[in-house]
Design an enzyme around this catalytic site. Structure first.
Site, PDB file in Angstrom:
ATOM      1  N   TYR A 199      54.954  43.437  13.525  1.00 14.94           N
ATOM      2  CA  TYR A 199      56.047  42.452  13.500  1.00 14.94           C
ATOM      3  C   TYR A 199      55.657  41.246  12.642  1.00 14.94           C
ATOM      4  CZ  TYR A 199      59.835  39.438  15.254  1.00 14.94           C
ATOM      5  OH  TYR A 199      60.940  38.621  15.365  1.00 14.94           O
ATOM      6  N   SER A 253      61.164  34.188  11.618  1.00 18.75           N
ATOM      7  CA  SER A 253      60.674  34.057  12.994  1.00 18.75           C
ATOM      8  C   SER A 253      59.474  33.126  12.925  1.00 18.75           C
ATOM      9  CB  SER A 253      60.195  35.426  13.517  1.00 18.75           C
ATOM     10  OG  SER A 253      59.413  35.283  14.699  1.00 18.75           O
TER      11      SER A 253
HETATM   12  N1  LIG Z   1      64.479  36.864  20.223  1.00 18.09           N
HETATM   13  C1  LIG Z   1      63.446  36.218  19.681  1.00 18.09           C
HETATM   14  O1  LIG Z   1      62.546  35.722  20.397  1.00 18.09           O
HETATM   15  C2  LIG Z   1      63.350  36.052  18.184  1.00 18.09           C
HETATM   16  C3  LIG Z   1      62.452  35.097  17.694  1.00 18.09           C
HETATM   17  C4  LIG Z   1      62.339  34.934  16.322  1.00 18.09           C
HETATM   18  C5  LIG Z   1      63.085  35.723  15.471  1.00 18.09           C
HETATM   19  N2  LIG Z   1      63.947  36.643  15.966  1.00 18.09           N
HETATM   20  C6  LIG Z   1      64.686  37.459  15.016  1.00 18.09           C
HETATM   21  O2  LIG Z   1      66.066  37.207  15.182  1.00 18.09           O
HETATM   22  C7  LIG Z   1      66.795  38.357  14.738  1.00 18.09           C
HETATM   23  C8  LIG Z   1      67.814  38.720  15.806  1.00 18.09           C
HETATM   24  O3  LIG Z   1      67.125  39.165  16.956  1.00 18.09           O
HETATM   25  P1  LIG Z   1      67.674  38.946  18.441  1.00 18.09           P
HETATM   26  O4  LIG Z   1      66.547  38.358  19.202  1.00 18.09           O
HETATM   27  O5  LIG Z   1      68.973  38.280  18.405  1.00 18.09           O
HETATM   28  O6  LIG Z   1      67.783  40.474  18.937  1.00 18.09           O
HETATM   29  P2  LIG Z   1      69.051  41.406  19.198  1.00 18.09           P
HETATM   30  O7  LIG Z   1      68.504  42.774  19.431  1.00 18.09           O
HETATM   31  O8  LIG Z   1      69.918  40.819  20.236  1.00 18.09           O
HETATM   32  O9  LIG Z   1      69.841  41.369  17.817  1.00 18.09           O
HETATM   33  C9  LIG Z   1      69.547  42.240  16.747  1.00 18.09           C
HETATM   34  C10 LIG Z   1      70.836  42.866  16.259  1.00 18.09           C
HETATM   35  O10 LIG Z   1      70.510  43.686  15.133  1.00 18.09           O
HETATM   36  C11 LIG Z   1      71.068  44.967  15.330  1.00 18.09           C
HETATM   37  N3  LIG Z   1      70.227  45.956  14.663  1.00 18.09           N
HETATM   38  C12 LIG Z   1      68.935  46.287  14.965  1.00 18.09           C
HETATM   39  N4  LIG Z   1      68.513  47.241  14.121  1.00 18.09           N
HETATM   40  C13 LIG Z   1      69.539  47.517  13.289  1.00 18.09           C
HETATM   41  C14 LIG Z   1      69.716  48.422  12.217  1.00 18.09           C
HETATM   42  N5  LIG Z   1      68.747  49.261  11.827  1.00 18.09           N
HETATM   43  N6  LIG Z   1      70.909  48.437  11.566  1.00 18.09           N
HETATM   44  C15 LIG Z   1      71.919  47.620  11.958  1.00 18.09           C
HETATM   45  N7  LIG Z   1      71.817  46.754  12.983  1.00 18.09           N
HETATM   46  C16 LIG Z   1      70.630  46.690  13.627  1.00 18.09           C
HETATM   47  C17 LIG Z   1      71.116  45.177  16.840  1.00 18.09           C
HETATM   48  O11 LIG Z   1      72.056  46.162  17.212  1.00 18.09           O
HETATM   49  C18 LIG Z   1      71.495  43.761  17.304  1.00 18.09           C
HETATM   50  O12 LIG Z   1      72.891  43.587  17.291  1.00 18.09           O
HETATM   51  C19 LIG Z   1      65.759  39.448  14.459  1.00 18.09           C
HETATM   52  O13 LIG Z   1      65.511  39.480  13.069  1.00 18.09           O
HETATM   53  C20 LIG Z   1      64.528  38.947  15.192  1.00 18.09           C
HETATM   54  O14 LIG Z   1      63.350  39.429  14.603  1.00 18.09           O
HETATM   55  C21 LIG Z   1      64.103  36.821  17.312  1.00 18.09           C
END
Ligand SMILES: NC(=O)c1ccc[n+]([C@@H]2O[C@H](COP(=O)([O-])OP(=O)(O)OC[C@H]3O[C@@H](n4cnc5c(N)ncnc54)[C@H](O)[C@@H]3O)[C@@H](O)[C@H]2O)c1
Length: 279
Positions: free
Chosen positions: A158, A145
Site C-alpha cells: 500500500y 494518503s
Molecule cells: N480510509 C482511509 O483510512 C484512507 C486513508 C487515506 C487514503 N485513503 C484512500 O481514499 C480512497 C478512497 O478509499 P475509502 O477509504 O473511501 O474506501 P472505500 O472502499 O469506501 O472507497 C473506495 C471506492 O472505490 C471503489 N473501487 C475499488 N476498487 C475499484 C476498482 N477496481 N474499480 C472501480 N472502483 C473501485 C469501491 O467500490 C469504493 O466505492 C482510496 O484511494 C484510499 O486508498 C483512504
C-alpha cells in the site's frame, strides 16, 4: 453547508465514488450544484447513486480497464455535455501486511492488484478523460494518503502504491501544464469500508470493521482526529474550483490530523501513547 457556488454548474467525473471518501465527494458536489458522473465497480453503489436524481450518472466498471474509463467519460459527456473536473478515489488496502508476512505464492498477484487499482487506475482515468479536459481547460484531483508520505500507514504494498500515486500526480502536473492543473488530497486514517486486496484474501475486510478503529486512528495524529469522509470533501471542492486555484498545481492538501507537524515524540512524556496524545 455549501461553499457558496464554488463549483456550481461544473461537470465532474469521480472514479471510485461508490462509497467512503468518493461517495462523500459525490454528495457534496451535488449539493454544490455540480453534475457528477461516477465509475465504480460496486453494482450496489451504482444502483444507489443512480437513484439520487438527475445530477448523478453512475456507470459500473473496473478502474483497471481503460475501456471502462472511456465508457464513463462518454456517458458523462453524453448526459452533461463536457467534463470540467476528474477526481480519482478508487483504492484498496493491504491491512498492514508486512514484507515478511507476504506469502511468496501471492506476492506477484497482490502487488499487481494493489498497483493496478491504486496507481494504474488513476493513470488510466486521466488518460481517458484527457481529451475532454483539454477542451474545457479542466483539472484533476487524485487521492493519495498519509501512506504516500510516511511509513506505517500500511504495509509495503500500500505504501509503495501511494508513493507512486504521488509521483504520478507530480509528473502529470508537469506534463499537462499550462492547460490542465493536477493536484491531490492525502487523507489520513478515515473510518470507511476500505477493502483489502483480493489476492491477500482480504476483499471481505473493511476498515470500519476493525475493532475500536476510531480510537486507533485518533491516537496517531496531533489533532486526535478520527476522520470521517465528510472531513475531506472541502479539500476536493477547493482544488476543483478553477476560479480559486488557477495558480495551484502539483499540490497536495494533507487532511490527516497534522501528521507533518508531529515531529519527534517528546522524550520526557512517559508512555508512548502519552508521547503522542499529550502534546
Ligand atoms: N480510509 C482511509 O483510512 C484512507 C486513508 C487515506 C487514503 N485513503 C484512500 O481514499 C480512497 C478512497 O478509499 P475509502 O477509504 O473511501 O474506501 P472505500 O472502499 O469506501 O472507497 C473506495 C471506492 O472505490 C471503489 N473501487 C475499488 N476498487 C475499484 C476498482 N477496481 N474499480 C472501480 N472502483 C473501485 C469501491 O467500490 C469504493 O466505492 C482510496 O484511494 C484510499 O486508498 C483512504
Amino acid at each position: 453547508m455549501t461553499s457558496a457556488g464554488w463549483i456550481s454548474d461544473k461537470v465532474v467525473l469521480i472514479v471510485g465514488g461508490g462509497t467512503g471518501i468518493g461517495r462523500a465527494v459525490v454528495e457534496q458536489f451535488v449539493t454544490e450544484g455540480a453534475s457528477v458522473g461516477v465509475l465504480d465497480r460496486s453494482p450496489t453503489a451504482v444502483t444507489e447513486l443512480n437513484s439520487l436524481g438527475s445530477a448523478v450518472l453512475a456507470v459500473e466498471g473496473d478502474a483497471r480497464n481503460l475501456a471502462d474509463h472511456r465508457v464513463a467519460v462518454a456517458a458523462t459527456v453524453e448526459r452533461y455535455g463536457r467534463i470540467d473536473v476528474l477526481i480519482t478515489c478508487a483504492g484498496i488496502f493491504d491491512y498492514f501486511t508486512s514484507l515478511e508476512e507476504l506469502d511468496e505464492n501471492t506476492i506477484d498477484s497482490a502487488f499487481a492488484e494493489m498497483f493496478d487499482i491504486n496507481v494504474k487506475g488513476s493513470m488510466l482515468a486521466v488518460k481517458a478523460a484527457l481529451p475532454e479536459l483539454k477542451k474545457t481547460g479542466g483539472n484533476v484531483v487524485l487521492t493519495i494518503s498519509n501512506a504516500g508520505f510516511y511509513p506505517g500507514g500500511g504495509g509495503p504494498l500500500y505504501t509503495a502504491s501511494k508513493f507512486a500515486v504521488r509521483g504520478l500526480m507530480l509528473q502529470l502536473s508537469s506534463e499537462l501544464a499550462p492547460h490542465i492543473r493536477v493536484n491531490a488530497v492525502a487523507p489520513g486514517g478515515t473510518v470507511t469500508a476500505l477493502r483489502g486486496a483480493d489476492a491477500l484474501g482480504m476483499s471481505g475486510q473493511q476498515l470500519a470493521d476493525v475493532p475500536d478503529i476510531a480510537d486507533l486512528i485518533r491516537v496517531t495524529n496531533p489533532l486526535n482526529v478520527a476522520s470521517v469522509p465528510a472531513d475531506h470533501v472541502w479539500a476536493y471542492v477547493y482544488l476543483a474550483s478553477k476560479e480559486r486555484t488557477r495558480s495551484v498545481t502539483g499540490c497536495v492538501i494533507h487532511s490527516d490530523g497534522g501528521l507533518e507537524s508531529r515531529g519527534l515524540v517528546r522524550l520526557d512524556a512517559g508512555s508512548a501513547a502519552g508521547d503522542v496524545t499529550g502534546r
